[in-house]
Structures are given as C-alpha cells and as structure tokens.
Design a protein around this motif. Sequence first.
Motif, PDB file in Angstrom:
ATOM      1  N   ASN A 159      36.209  -7.186  57.781  1.00  0.00           N
ATOM      2  CA  ASN A 159      35.574  -7.216  56.285  1.00  0.00           C
ATOM      3  C   ASN A 159      36.149  -6.081  55.531  1.00  0.00           C
ATOM      4  OD1 ASN A 159      33.594  -9.386  55.669  1.00  0.00           O
ATOM      5  ND2 ASN A 159      32.879  -8.812  57.944  1.00  0.00           N
TER       6      ASN A 159
ATOM      7  N   TRP B 247      27.562  -7.077  49.520  1.00  0.00           N
ATOM      8  CA  TRP B 247      28.488  -5.909  49.383  1.00  0.00           C
ATOM      9  C   TRP B 247      28.925  -6.012  47.777  1.00  0.00           C
ATOM     10  CZ3 TRP B 247      28.878  -1.099  49.552  1.00  0.00           C
ATOM     11  CH2 TRP B 247      29.999  -0.504  48.961  1.00  0.00           C
ATOM     12  N   GLU B 248      30.008  -7.068  47.635  1.00  0.00           N
ATOM     13  CA  GLU B 248      30.838  -7.024  46.347  1.00  0.00           C
ATOM     14  C   GLU B 248      29.656  -7.369  45.320  1.00  0.00           C
ATOM     15  OE1 GLU B 248      34.685  -8.636  46.280  1.00  0.00           O
ATOM     16  OE2 GLU B 248      34.827  -8.298  48.422  1.00  0.00           O
TER      17      GLU B 248
ATOM     18  N   MET C  63      28.610  -7.614  54.177  1.00  0.00           N
ATOM     19  CA  MET C  63      29.754  -7.833  53.496  1.00  0.00           C
ATOM     20  C   MET C  63      30.160  -9.276  53.711  1.00  0.00           C
ATOM     21  SD  MET C  63      31.982  -4.474  54.813  1.00  0.00           S
ATOM     22  CE  MET C  63      33.242  -4.127  53.235  1.00  0.00           C
TER      23      MET C  63
ATOM     24  N   TYR D  15      38.240  -6.449  51.913  1.00  0.00           N
ATOM     25  CA  TYR D  15      37.767  -5.763  50.701  1.00  0.00           C
ATOM     26  C   TYR D  15      38.933  -4.868  50.425  1.00  0.00           C
ATOM     27  CZ  TYR D  15      35.168  -2.845  47.893  1.00  0.00           C
ATOM     28  OH  TYR D  15      34.774  -1.868  46.932  1.00  0.00           O
TER      29      TYR D  15
END
Length: 464
Positions: free
Chosen positions: A153, A357-358, A352, A157
């Motif tokens: 992940n 997360w984003e 994530m 990212y």
Amino acid sequence: MFILNSSDTVPLYKQLYNQLRESILSGTLAAHARLPSVRDLAVELSTSRNTVEGAYQELYAEGYIYSRQRSGYFVSVLDQELAPLSLAREPRQTGPSPLPESRYDYDFHPARLDPKSFPLALWRTCYLDCLRESSRELPLYSDPQGEWGLRCNIRRYLERSRGVICEQNQIVICNGLQHSLDIVAHLLKGSHDTIAVENPGYFVPGRVFRNNDYSVVPVAVGPGGIDLEILKASGSTIAYVTPSHQLPMGYVMPIANRLKLIEWAESGGNMIIEDDYDSELRYHGKPIPSLQGLRPHGRIIYLGTFSKLLSPALRMSYLVLPRSLLAPYRAVFGDYFSTVSLLEQRTLAKFMELGHWERHVRRMRIIYKQKHDALLRSIERHFGSTATVVGQGAGLHVVLQLPDSNPGEAEIIRRAEAQGIHLLPFSATCATDEPVTTKLLLGFGGMSASELEEGIALLSRLCL
Ligand SMILES: Cc1ncc(COP(=O)(O)O)c(C=O)c1O
C-alpha cells in the motif's frame, strides 16, 4: 520478580530471603498478601524447594511472615514507619502522570496536530477487523522488514502521490525518523564517516549520526535548498535534506539544484537521505514530486512518516532503500525482528487499502489550509508589515522574521511562557548558537482559528 544468581557468593536461600524482606519492608508485598507456595516459587525460579523453604523459614522466624494451616505463608502486618530503612523504600509515585505539553493555552510547537483529527471510528473498525483476522499470527513474530500488505500500500501511494518509484522489497517499516536514520547510519558505516545536515534544520539527524560516531557538518540552506558549494567543500559523503519542504524555512529546492545534488551523489559515490516528512501538505498548486522519483535507481534513501497526517504517537514511518543497499540491509538486519506492532501495521494497511488514508489526507489538507490561512490573517492583523512571514503555503508551521527592534528570542520565549504560550525556539534548529536575527517558529496544527487569533494577538504585544 525475584532473581537468583548462582555465581554470587551469597547463598541462594539468603538472596531470596533478602529480596522478599525488601519487598515486605517497602510495601511491595502488602500485609496479609499470600506468598506463592514453596513448590510454585521453586519452579518459577528454577531452584530447589530447599532454597525457598530456607528463605521462608528465616522470614517466619523473624516475624516477617506468618503461616496458616494448609493455606501457606502470608505477609505480617508491620508498622511501615518503624520498619528499618530499606533501599526499596523510595516513596511510590502516585497520582496522575505529569502534565502533557498541551497544558499551554496557545501551543505554537510545529509538531502539533489538530487535536480532533485522528480518524478514531475508522481506525477502530480496521483495528478490530485486523484483530479478528490475525489471531493465527499473534503467537508468531511478524515480517522483520514490515508487513507485506502495508509495504504494498505504501508503494502504491508513494508512486501515485510522490512520484517515488520502488518495489515493496525496498521498503522497511520503522518506528519513526530516529529508527529509520539509525538503520541508515549502520548501513553506511563502513564506507562513510561524515554527513552534512541542513543549517538551520531538524536536530534529530545530527543527533542520530553523532550517536553512531559520524562527524556531522552543518551546511547552510537558502531558498535554493542546501548550499551545494559548501556541501562539496565540507568533505561529507552523505547529505541529509528536506528538499520538498525544508524544515524550518519551508524552502522548496528548485529542480536545477535537485539535479546538481543528484550529480554530486552519483559522480562522487555519495549518498542522499531525502526526508519527505510532510509533502502532502501543500496548500497551493500541486505537491512537489520527490527527489527519489528523479533517479529511482540512484543513490537516494527516501524517508517518510505517518506522524504529520495521522499521529506521531503511533510511531510509524518507512524508508525506501536504493537497490544497492538491499543486500547490506539483509546482512546487517536480516535476523532482527520488526519493531512495529503487527496489529498497528495491519490496521494501517487496511486503512490504506480501503481508501481511507487518501480521503484522510485530503480532509487534513483542507483543515490545515484553513488554519494556515487563519494564522496568516492574524499575523497580518497584529504584526502588520513590521514582520515577514517565511515558508508559508505548506506544512504545519511558518517562520516569522521579526523587525530588528525586538527583545530577542530568549526574552520573548520567557514572556510567552508566562502568558501560557508555547514556542519552540527557532535557535533549536540552528547549529550555531544564535541566529543573527530573531525569528519565531509558529506551528498552527494544534490550534483553532480563534485560538490562533488570540495567541498571535498576545504574542505581538510581547515582541515589542
Ligand atoms: C524534518 C522532520 N522529519 C521527520 C519528522 C517525523 O519524525 P517521526 O517519524 O519520528 O515522528 C519530523 C517531525 O517533526 C520532522 O520535523
């Protein structure tokens, strides 16, 4: 816990007697507490029953313990005030733990995060799911380099958001910058002995490398990033840099200088440590792509952290090693165990994986931009044109350059403390004793817009 040492000249039963007596006198073993049975304690200490029996007999004879038929031995009631002085009789620390630094009304420390920003509910759901799913792995040690799922992940990212190009096997999950740098210091030890750090800059890298017996050379930074001429003349073969958001000045190293820095590393067999600690937080325009992305197979060690957007208390960070350091890494650290909790790593991986997360990063960017803008408005309102803001537009702090007529950093900090204002001295980022002009480091992450307004209003009056 009792410890018996068979190479000690004091007989084992006497060692146990001394330790039990000490525990009774200090109150660690309370009155009427039941002592373990002779058999159980002998097993626990891997010693003979005679040893335990001998210690108990002596304590019994002296009245430290009493016995009840078929129930065993118990601690006698002693008047603690009259008991002989004992080494272990330091007063017990009771009451609440020391106050955290957040006791300040206005905390301008640059490492403070928004107090309500931690995604508690989502984190708890992910954590509980991971707890259920990981029950078979909890009796085992986890992957020494960090959970594979988390590394996958992070890799995705970093590629998408920072332009970092790497494989999962180049990523090492660490617990914070100190840990990441300690690993790097060990890996580079045989072939390097001098590191250049930014001045002004974050104090941790210098501390870690000094602790690992490196010479540390502070090199000036300006709007162009680390001064390349001074770097070349410094004799350093490693450079620690924060090129996308220099700490503390907030400079972004221009592309021409990034390429020159890479050239310095490649032509001289030197190494760059790129600390990309908060680059997600850029409030105007796009984030600045990483240095590593310019030379994915070059001599760049890339470091990142979850301390700025998620929580510094989780202690989760990562490093991306260049391929050339993978074999040395395995040779030196191959049989170390992971220092980051499996459950925490899995929780973050799930967080994530599910896109939280984003979304969290986007949300935090909005929240911190509002605080950042509020801070600038307050500075404008209360300091007017007398002070100059440096390094705005990114991160969690700005630097405020005060006009010449000011009481000086030490006095301002003293006055601020008295008013409940916390300031990290700018001089703490300087290798030389005092910066020539007075600058204030103003973190805004931990305060609301109204607290920022009040805090800046107060501070402006202290700086006259
Ligand atoms: C320049 C820099 N890098 C990294 C970090 C994050 O450190 P850690 O991951 O140990 O929390 C900080 C924290 O303030 C920092 O200022």
